[in-house]
Design an enzyme around this catalytic site. Structure first.
Site, PDB file in Angstrom:
ATOM      1  N   HIS A  13       0.835  -1.180   0.117  1.00 35.55           N
ATOM      2  CA  HIS A  13      -0.015   0.072   0.047  1.00 35.55           C
ATOM      3  C   HIS A  13       0.952   1.289   0.088  1.00 35.55           C
ATOM      4  O   HIS A  13       1.519   1.710   0.909  1.00 35.55           O
ATOM      5  CB  HIS A  13      -0.900   0.076   1.187  1.00 35.55           C
ATOM      6  CG  HIS A  13      -2.012   1.198   1.050  1.00 35.55           C
ATOM      7  ND1 HIS A  13      -3.137   0.957   1.230  1.00 35.55           N
ATOM      8  CD2 HIS A  13      -1.735   2.628   1.111  1.00 35.55           C
ATOM      9  CE1 HIS A  13      -3.695   2.310   1.337  1.00 35.55           C
ATOM     10  NE2 HIS A  13      -2.747   3.079   1.104  1.00 35.55           N
ATOM     11  N   HIS A  15       1.498   5.300  -1.629  1.00 32.45           N
ATOM     12  CA  HIS A  15       1.274   6.457  -2.469  1.00 32.45           C
ATOM     13  C   HIS A  15       2.549   7.066  -3.141  1.00 32.45           C
ATOM     14  O   HIS A  15       3.299   7.606  -2.024  1.00 32.45           O
ATOM     15  CB  HIS A  15       0.375   7.572  -1.676  1.00 32.45           C
ATOM     16  CG  HIS A  15      -0.804   7.242  -0.871  1.00 32.45           C
ATOM     17  ND1 HIS A  15      -1.894   7.188  -1.723  1.00 32.45           N
ATOM     18  CD2 HIS A  15      -0.917   6.461   0.127  1.00 32.45           C
ATOM     19  CE1 HIS A  15      -2.799   6.658  -0.764  1.00 32.45           C
ATOM     20  NE2 HIS A  15      -2.278   6.266   0.164  1.00 32.45           N
ATOM     21  N   ARG A  17       2.412   9.601  -5.836  1.00 35.00           N
ATOM     22  CA  ARG A  17       2.049  10.850  -6.537  1.00 35.00           C
ATOM     23  C   ARG A  17       2.779  10.838  -7.980  1.00 35.00           C
ATOM     24  O   ARG A  17       3.045   9.847  -8.475  1.00 35.00           O
ATOM     25  CB  ARG A  17       2.609  12.270  -5.778  1.00 35.00           C
ATOM     26  CG  ARG A  17       2.326  12.030  -4.122  1.00 35.00           C
ATOM     27  CD  ARG A  17       0.887  11.827  -3.794  1.00 35.00           C
ATOM     28  NE  ARG A  17       0.831  11.995  -2.303  1.00 35.00           N
ATOM     29  CZ  ARG A  17      -0.262  11.775  -1.683  1.00 35.00           C
ATOM     30  NH1 ARG A  17      -1.303  10.900  -2.225  1.00 35.00           N
ATOM     31  NH2 ARG A  17      -0.009  11.778  -0.366  1.00 35.00           N
ATOM     32  N   ASN A  41      -4.928   7.588  -6.066  1.00 28.80           N
ATOM     33  CA  ASN A  41      -5.985   8.683  -5.786  1.00 28.80           C
ATOM     34  C   ASN A  41      -5.257   9.798  -6.204  1.00 28.80           C
ATOM     35  O   ASN A  41      -4.658  10.799  -5.415  1.00 28.80           O
ATOM     36  CB  ASN A  41      -6.236   8.706  -4.257  1.00 28.80           C
ATOM     37  CG  ASN A  41      -4.964   8.792  -3.391  1.00 28.80           C
ATOM     38  OD1 ASN A  41      -3.700   8.044  -3.876  1.00 28.80           O
ATOM     39  ND2 ASN A  41      -4.990   9.361  -2.116  1.00 28.80           N
ATOM     40  N   LYS A  99      -9.335  -0.107  -6.024  1.00 26.49           N
ATOM     41  CA  LYS A  99      -9.367   0.540  -4.706  1.00 26.49           C
ATOM     42  C   LYS A  99     -10.776   1.117  -4.493  1.00 26.49           C
ATOM     43  O   LYS A  99     -11.098   2.102  -5.181  1.00 26.49           O
ATOM     44  CB  LYS A  99      -8.431   1.499  -4.554  1.00 26.49           C
ATOM     45  CG  LYS A  99      -8.363   2.300  -3.085  1.00 26.49           C
ATOM     46  CD  LYS A  99      -7.936   1.513  -1.925  1.00 26.49           C
ATOM     47  CE  LYS A  99      -7.855   2.380  -0.732  1.00 26.49           C
ATOM     48  NZ  LYS A  99      -6.737   2.975  -0.342  1.00 26.49           N
ATOM     49  N   HIS A 136     -10.347   1.340   1.767  1.00 28.64           N
ATOM     50  CA  HIS A 136     -10.249   2.374   2.500  1.00 28.64           C
ATOM     51  C   HIS A 136     -11.529   2.324   3.581  1.00 28.64           C
ATOM     52  O   HIS A 136     -12.592   2.934   3.241  1.00 28.64           O
ATOM     53  CB  HIS A 136      -9.919   3.449   2.013  1.00 28.64           C
ATOM     54  CG  HIS A 136      -9.787   4.724   3.373  1.00 28.64           C
ATOM     55  ND1 HIS A 136      -8.865   5.280   3.322  1.00 28.64           N
ATOM     56  CD2 HIS A 136     -10.546   5.208   4.034  1.00 28.64           C
ATOM     57  CE1 HIS A 136      -8.759   6.254   4.318  1.00 28.64           C
ATOM     58  NE2 HIS A 136      -9.724   6.179   4.810  1.00 28.64           N
ATOM     59  N   HIS A 174      -4.534  -0.760   5.787  1.00 26.29           N
ATOM     60  CA  HIS A 174      -4.137   0.081   6.827  1.00 26.29           C
ATOM     61  C   HIS A 174      -5.393  -0.046   8.048  1.00 26.29           C
ATOM     62  O   HIS A 174      -5.763   1.056   8.491  1.00 26.29           O
ATOM     63  CB  HIS A 174      -4.043   1.497   6.601  1.00 26.29           C
ATOM     64  CG  HIS A 174      -4.991   2.091   5.413  1.00 26.29           C
ATOM     65  ND1 HIS A 174      -6.271   2.307   5.915  1.00 26.29           N
ATOM     66  CD2 HIS A 174      -4.697   2.985   4.506  1.00 26.29           C
ATOM     67  CE1 HIS A 174      -6.652   3.065   4.966  1.00 26.29           C
ATOM     68  NE2 HIS A 174      -5.906   3.493   4.118  1.00 26.29           N
ATOM     69  N   LEU A 219      -4.748   9.222   7.855  1.00 27.59           N
ATOM     70  CA  LEU A 219      -6.209   8.679   7.859  1.00 27.59           C
ATOM     71  C   LEU A 219      -6.117   7.038   7.347  1.00 27.59           C
ATOM     72  O   LEU A 219      -5.378   6.942   6.412  1.00 27.59           O
ATOM     73  CB  LEU A 219      -7.228   9.346   7.176  1.00 27.59           C
ATOM     74  CG  LEU A 219      -7.475  10.802   7.564  1.00 27.59           C
ATOM     75  CD1 LEU A 219      -8.320  11.582   6.548  1.00 27.59           C
ATOM     76  CD2 LEU A 219      -8.347  10.566   8.775  1.00 27.59           C
ATOM     77  N   ASP A 247       1.578   2.586   3.483  1.00 29.63           N
ATOM     78  CA  ASP A 247       0.743   3.883   3.446  1.00 29.63           C
ATOM     79  C   ASP A 247       1.504   5.028   3.378  1.00 29.63           C
ATOM     80  O   ASP A 247       0.800   6.063   3.763  1.00 29.63           O
ATOM     81  CB  ASP A 247      -0.758   3.943   4.207  1.00 29.63           C
ATOM     82  CG  ASP A 247      -1.541   4.871   3.974  1.00 29.63           C
ATOM     83  OD1 ASP A 247      -1.747   5.088   2.800  1.00 29.63           O
ATOM     84  OD2 ASP A 247      -2.412   5.157   4.821  1.00 29.63           O
ATOM     85  N   HIS A 251       3.186  14.480   1.529  1.00 26.66           N
ATOM     86  CA  HIS A 251       2.610  15.553   1.094  1.00 26.66           C
ATOM     87  C   HIS A 251       3.938  16.896   1.730  1.00 26.66           C
ATOM     88  O   HIS A 251       4.788  16.507   2.388  1.00 26.66           O
ATOM     89  CB  HIS A 251       1.346  16.031   2.057  1.00 26.66           C
ATOM     90  CG  HIS A 251       0.304  15.278   1.864  1.00 26.66           C
ATOM     91  ND1 HIS A 251      -0.642  15.419   1.035  1.00 26.66           N
ATOM     92  CD2 HIS A 251      -0.182  14.187   2.491  1.00 26.66           C
ATOM     93  CE1 HIS A 251      -1.593  14.543   1.008  1.00 26.66           C
ATOM     94  NE2 HIS A 251      -1.087  13.740   1.756  1.00 26.66           N
ATOM     95  N   ALA A 263      -3.844  14.877   5.274  1.00 25.81           N
ATOM     96  CA  ALA A 263      -3.531  13.636   5.955  1.00 25.81           C
ATOM     97  C   ALA A 263      -2.592  12.881   5.338  1.00 25.81           C
ATOM     98  O   ALA A 263      -2.626  12.656   3.968  1.00 25.81           O
ATOM     99  CB  ALA A 263      -4.903  12.905   6.218  1.00 25.81           C
TER     100      ALA A 263
END
Ligand code: NCD
Ligand code: ZN
Length: 348
Positions: A13, A15, A17, A41, A99, A136, A174, A219, A247, A251, A263
């Site tokens: 899992h 991210h 970007r 996402n 997802k 999620h 998660h 989150l 996860d 950011h 988050a």
């Protein structure tokens, strides 16, 4: 024990970007993991196999030279996801799951599913084509207390999805509560869960006691200590349903340290080391390999990796930040603090 050699792990899992943020973070993951399940996402979200393949190309192009890291792509489920798209996923070598983000539940989930029962026909097609559903699991309605949203999602939706589609492979992503652990343990063999390093190492005091610490805000939100204990127990139990999923969700420092901060915790710089600390707390370092390197590929029906990685008990200091682009920086989990374990090397 001060050296630990295990089969090379995967991150189930993640991210990463796009653009400069992708280029800033991908090397951290590729240094540790052979493969990662890439979250869809983006803005706009990755909703088709064609988009997922283009995103995969962008990730491959951002890898450090010589890396053979494999991004495992996913699609973002919307009210418009068609049975044809599910078939294309089933036929694809590179897209591995779909997802479900309940609309409004987390970062970039506005395009997510508002009426979960309306997408039951999609779940039916996924079960038929044996495409895993990644969830999620938080009820997004503002009426729910933020600390209760995971349990509310199980009660309102997840139990029913599993009951209606017992053949559907589900990853409860998660997990953060004792309730989620209990649900996964009592569900069928095709229901599994990922667990992040921050939820194994920290409870909500890290976020809120003695000042608001935005770099611990993710989150689902960090929970009470007894939930953390349930997660530690599940991760180190040897139960094949639980596996590694960081996860890691970068950011910019500016967007985290804000009156309305984003988050997501960035943990890719020290992912395996963070898990090693958690497993050591439980005197269960012997259980880390299955959690990090076996249970995930077994669930996704992919081969286990052949390479090995070595962790040594050798303190190192996490930088205060990593550069992204120009003056933009990224603040990692444990910024400026000391890590007990260090990843030494990977072997092909
Ligand atoms: C993730 C992100 O930033 O994309 N944030 C997070 O807090 N985990 C989204 C998600 O996985 O919920
Ligand atoms: Zn995530």
């Amino acid at each position: 024990m001060d050296t630990l050699t295990i089969t090379q792990p995967d991150d189930w899992h993640l991210h990463v970007r796009t653009g400069s943020m992708l280029r800033a973070v991908i090397g951290h993951t590729a240094r540790q993991f052979a493969r990662a399940i890439i979250m869809p996402n983006l803005k706009p979200p990755v909703v088709s196999v064609a988009q997922a393949l283009a995103y995969r190309d962008e990730i491959l192009a951002a890898l450090p030279p010589g890396s053979d890291f494999q991004p495992l792509m996913t699609l973002y489920l919307t009210g418009n996801t068609s049975a044809d798209e599910i078939r294309r996923v089933a036929d694809s070598d590179h897209v591995h799951a779909i997802k479900l983000y309940p609309a409004g539940a987390t970062t970039n989930s506005d395009a997510g599913v508002g009426d979960i029962r309306a997408v039951y026909p999609v779940f039916e097609a996924m079960a038929r084509h044996d495409v895993p559903l990644l969830v999620h699991g938080e009820a997004p309605e503002p009426g729910h207390d933020i600390f209760d949203r995971e349990k509310a999602f199980i009660d309102a939706h997840l139990s029913d999805i599993h009951r209606q589609f017992p053949e559907l492979r589900i990853v409860f992503e998660h997990v953060t509560t004792q309730d989620a652990v209990a649900f996964v343990e009592s569900a069928g063999d095709n229901v599994a869960a990922t667990i992040t390093p921050q939820h194994l190492l920290y409870n909500r005091n890290a976020l809120l006691a003695g000042g608001v610490r935005p770099h611990f805000y993710c989150l689902p939100i960090l929970k009470r200590e007894h939930h953390r204990q349930a997660l530690l127990k599940a991760a180190t139990s040897g139960n094949r349903k639980f596996f590694l999923g960081t996860d890691s969700a970068p950011h910019s420092t500016l967007l985290k340290e804000s009156a309305c901060g984003c988050a997501g915790c960035f943990s890719a710089h020290a992912a395996l080391e963070l898990y090693a600390e958690a497993f050591e707390q439980m005197q269960a370092l012997d259980k880390l390999e299955a959690f990090a390197s076996f249970n995930g590929p077994d669930f996704y029906r992919l081969p286990r990796n052949i390479g090995r990685v070595t962790l040594v008990k050798q303190p190192w200091q996490v930088p205060a930040s990593y550069p992204v682009k120009d003056s933009v920086t990224l603040t990692p989990l444990r910024a400026g603090e000391t890590m007990a374990w260090q990843l030494l090397s990977t072997f092909g």
